[in-house]
Design a protein around this motif. Structure first.
Motif, mmCIF file in Angstrom:
data_model
loop_
_atom_site.group_PDB
_atom_site.id
_atom_site.type_symbol
_atom_site.label_atom_id
_atom_site.label_comp_id
_atom_site.label_asym_id
_atom_site.label_seq_id
_atom_site.Cartn_x
_atom_site.Cartn_y
_atom_site.Cartn_z
ATOM 1 N N PRO A 1 0.781 -1.110 -0.033
ATOM 2 C CA PRO A 1 -0.102 0.002 0.045
ATOM 3 C C PRO A 1 0.878 1.263 0.083
ATOM 4 C CG PRO A 1 0.018 -1.046 2.348
ATOM 5 C CD PRO A 1 0.754 -1.994 1.096
ATOM 6 N N THR A 2 0.398 2.370 -0.500
ATOM 7 C CA THR A 2 1.181 3.447 -0.550
ATOM 8 C C THR A 2 1.336 4.242 0.696
ATOM 9 O OG1 THR A 2 -1.076 4.698 -0.693
ATOM 10 C CG2 THR A 2 0.350 4.328 -2.954
ATOM 11 N N SER A 3 2.491 4.543 1.115
ATOM 12 C CA SER A 3 2.716 4.647 2.528
ATOM 13 C C SER A 3 2.444 6.281 2.905
ATOM 14 C CB SER A 3 4.234 4.561 2.710
ATOM 15 O OG SER A 3 5.023 5.564 2.073
ATOM 16 N N SER A 4 2.270 7.154 1.751
ATOM 17 C CA SER A 4 2.129 8.425 2.136
ATOM 18 C C SER A 4 0.542 8.698 1.276
ATOM 19 C CB SER A 4 3.042 9.452 1.752
ATOM 20 O OG SER A 4 3.437 9.306 0.473
ATOM 21 N N LYS A 5 0.006 9.797 2.155
ATOM 22 C CA LYS A 5 -1.322 10.443 1.343
ATOM 23 C C LYS A 5 -0.818 11.634 0.654
ATOM 24 C CE LYS A 5 -4.064 8.763 5.295
ATOM 25 N NZ LYS A 5 -5.044 9.312 6.352
ATOM 26 N N SER A 6 -1.897 12.138 -0.059
ATOM 27 C CA SER A 6 -1.497 13.322 -1.016
ATOM 28 C C SER A 6 -0.977 14.411 -0.119
ATOM 29 C CB SER A 6 -2.646 13.673 -1.718
ATOM 30 O OG SER A 6 -3.381 12.658 -2.496
ATOM 31 N N GLU A 7 -1.576 14.669 1.118
ATOM 32 C CA GLU A 7 -1.563 15.781 1.950
ATOM 33 C C GLU A 7 0.014 15.774 2.581
ATOM 34 O OE1 GLU A 7 -4.024 13.953 2.619
ATOM 35 O OE2 GLU A 7 -5.602 14.806 1.768
ATOM 36 N N GLU A 8 0.269 14.468 2.635
ATOM 37 C CA GLU A 8 1.754 14.101 3.339
ATOM 38 C C GLU A 8 2.844 14.568 2.343
ATOM 39 O OE1 GLU A 8 1.786 10.257 4.540
ATOM 40 O OE2 GLU A 8 0.708 10.960 6.657
ATOM 41 N N GLN A 9 2.609 14.077 0.884
ATOM 42 C CA GLN A 9 3.240 14.230 -0.313
ATOM 43 C C GLN A 9 3.668 15.968 -0.523
ATOM 44 O OE1 GLN A 9 2.057 12.295 -3.447
ATOM 45 N NE2 GLN A 9 3.168 10.240 -2.973
ATOM 46 N N VAL A 10 2.660 16.624 -0.433
ATOM 47 C CA VAL A 10 2.595 18.015 -0.396
ATOM 48 C C VAL A 10 3.411 18.749 0.591
ATOM 49 C CG1 VAL A 10 1.226 20.092 -0.260
ATOM 50 C CG2 VAL A 10 0.339 18.214 -1.654
ATOM 51 N N THR A 11 3.231 18.119 1.858
ATOM 52 C CA THR A 11 4.190 18.703 2.966
ATOM 53 C C THR A 11 5.512 18.376 2.769
ATOM 54 O OG1 THR A 11 2.187 18.221 4.411
ATOM 55 C CG2 THR A 11 4.350 18.418 5.464
ATOM 56 N N HIS A 12 5.845 17.121 2.262
ATOM 57 C CA HIS A 12 7.206 16.859 1.977
ATOM 58 C C HIS A 12 7.777 17.686 1.051
ATOM 59 C CE1 HIS A 12 7.470 13.675 4.723
ATOM 60 N NE2 HIS A 12 6.385 12.917 4.223
ATOM 61 N N LEU A 13 6.994 17.905 -0.263
ATOM 62 C CA LEU A 13 7.552 18.760 -1.146
ATOM 63 C C LEU A 13 7.739 20.142 -0.640
ATOM 64 C CD1 LEU A 13 5.361 17.700 -4.353
ATOM 65 C CD2 LEU A 13 7.965 17.493 -3.820
ATOM 66 N N LEU A 14 6.823 20.891 0.052
ATOM 67 C CA LEU A 14 6.904 22.080 0.531
ATOM 68 C C LEU A 14 8.229 22.022 1.661
ATOM 69 C CD1 LEU A 14 3.192 23.178 1.443
ATOM 70 C CD2 LEU A 14 4.807 23.917 -0.379
ATOM 71 N N GLU A 15 8.530 21.252 2.151
ATOM 72 C CA GLU A 15 9.623 21.099 3.186
ATOM 73 C C GLU A 15 10.842 21.026 2.417
ATOM 74 O OE1 GLU A 15 9.015 17.711 5.687
ATOM 75 O OE2 GLU A 15 7.484 18.826 7.070
ATOM 76 N N LEU A 16 10.851 20.365 1.135
ATOM 77 C CA LEU A 16 12.014 20.178 0.243
ATOM 78 C C LEU A 16 12.366 21.369 -0.398
ATOM 79 C CD1 LEU A 16 14.096 18.231 -0.728
ATOM 80 C CD2 LEU A 16 12.416 17.651 -2.569
ATOM 81 N N TYR A 17 11.386 22.077 -0.712
ATOM 82 C CA TYR A 17 11.323 23.446 -1.249
ATOM 83 C C TYR A 17 11.933 24.182 -0.530
ATOM 84 C CZ TYR A 17 10.426 27.738 -3.647
ATOM 85 O OH TYR A 17 10.454 29.133 -4.259
ATOM 86 N N ALA A 18 11.648 24.398 0.880
ATOM 87 C CA ALA A 18 12.254 25.294 1.785
ATOM 88 C C ALA A 18 13.881 25.091 2.044
ATOM 89 C CB ALA A 18 11.417 25.086 3.234
ATOM 90 N N ARG A 19 14.139 23.785 1.940
ATOM 91 C CA ARG A 19 15.492 23.368 2.170
ATOM 92 C C ARG A 19 16.172 23.885 0.829
ATOM 93 N NH1 ARG A 19 15.921 17.204 3.959
ATOM 94 N NH2 ARG A 19 18.182 17.921 4.023
ATOM 95 N N CYS A 20 15.721 23.501 -0.342
ATOM 96 C CA CYS A 20 16.279 24.097 -1.703
ATOM 97 C C CYS A 20 16.651 25.647 -1.420
ATOM 98 C CB CYS A 20 15.597 23.728 -2.613
ATOM 99 S SG CYS A 20 15.400 21.817 -3.165
ATOM 100 N N ARG A 21 15.530 26.411 -1.135
ATOM 101 C CA ARG A 21 15.816 27.916 -0.930
ATOM 102 C C ARG A 21 16.861 28.348 0.032
ATOM 103 N NH1 ARG A 21 11.263 31.644 -1.324
ATOM 104 N NH2 ARG A 21 12.790 33.216 -0.719
ATOM 105 N N GLU A 22 16.910 27.531 1.050
ATOM 106 C CA GLU A 22 18.125 27.738 2.106
ATOM 107 C C GLU A 22 19.328 27.474 1.453
ATOM 108 O OE1 GLU A 22 17.581 25.497 5.638
ATOM 109 O OE2 GLU A 22 15.518 26.193 6.052
ATOM 110 N N ALA A 23 19.444 26.345 0.761
ATOM 111 C CA ALA A 23 20.856 26.062 -0.081
ATOM 112 C C ALA A 23 21.196 26.911 -0.968
ATOM 113 C CB ALA A 23 20.681 24.641 -0.593
ATOM 114 N N VAL A 24 20.093 27.544 -1.800
ATOM 115 C CA VAL A 24 20.397 28.573 -2.778
ATOM 116 C C VAL A 24 20.792 29.956 -2.369
ATOM 117 C CG1 VAL A 24 19.429 29.858 -4.745
ATOM 118 C CG2 VAL A 24 19.051 27.389 -4.766
ATOM 119 N N GLU A 25 20.145 30.578 -1.212
ATOM 120 C CA GLU A 25 20.346 31.452 -0.694
ATOM 121 C C GLU A 25 21.377 31.521 0.327
ATOM 122 O OE1 GLU A 25 16.559 32.643 1.004
ATOM 123 O OE2 GLU A 25 15.588 32.814 -1.125
ATOM 124 N N ALA A 26 22.163 30.653 0.774
ATOM 125 C CA ALA A 26 23.310 30.372 1.622
ATOM 126 C C ALA A 26 24.435 31.262 1.103
ATOM 127 C CB ALA A 26 23.503 28.950 1.924
#
Length: 70
Positions: free
Chosen positions: A40-65
């Motif tokens: 069964p899929t381990s993550s729901k749509s909401e969890e995937q969106v949350t993970h993507l938003l967290e990943l985007y925040a980390r990408c912004r931190e890396a780019v703006e460092a």
């Protein structure tokens, strides 16, 4: 005016980084249809969106460092 274009540029770079990392890690991708015998899929749509938003925040931190000058 230059700071606005620079800020937009870092956001675009962070978004491109997010797309690359997500595609390489299969984050946010739809799973293929199954006959019911798979795991069964381990993550729901909401969890995937949350993970993507967290990943985007980390990408912004890396780019703006700040870059250390040698």
């Amino acid at each position: 005016m230059e700071s606005i274009s620079t800020a937009r540029r870092t956001e675009d770079i962070a978004l491109d980084l997010l797309k690359f990392v997500a595609s390489q890690a299969n984050v946010g991708s739809k799973s293929a249809g199954s006959t019911g015998f798979g795991l069964p899929t381990s993550s729901k749509s909401e969890e995937q969106v949350t993970h993507l938003l967290e990943l985007y925040a980390r990408c912004r931190e890396a780019v703006e460092a700040p870059v250390e000058k040698k």
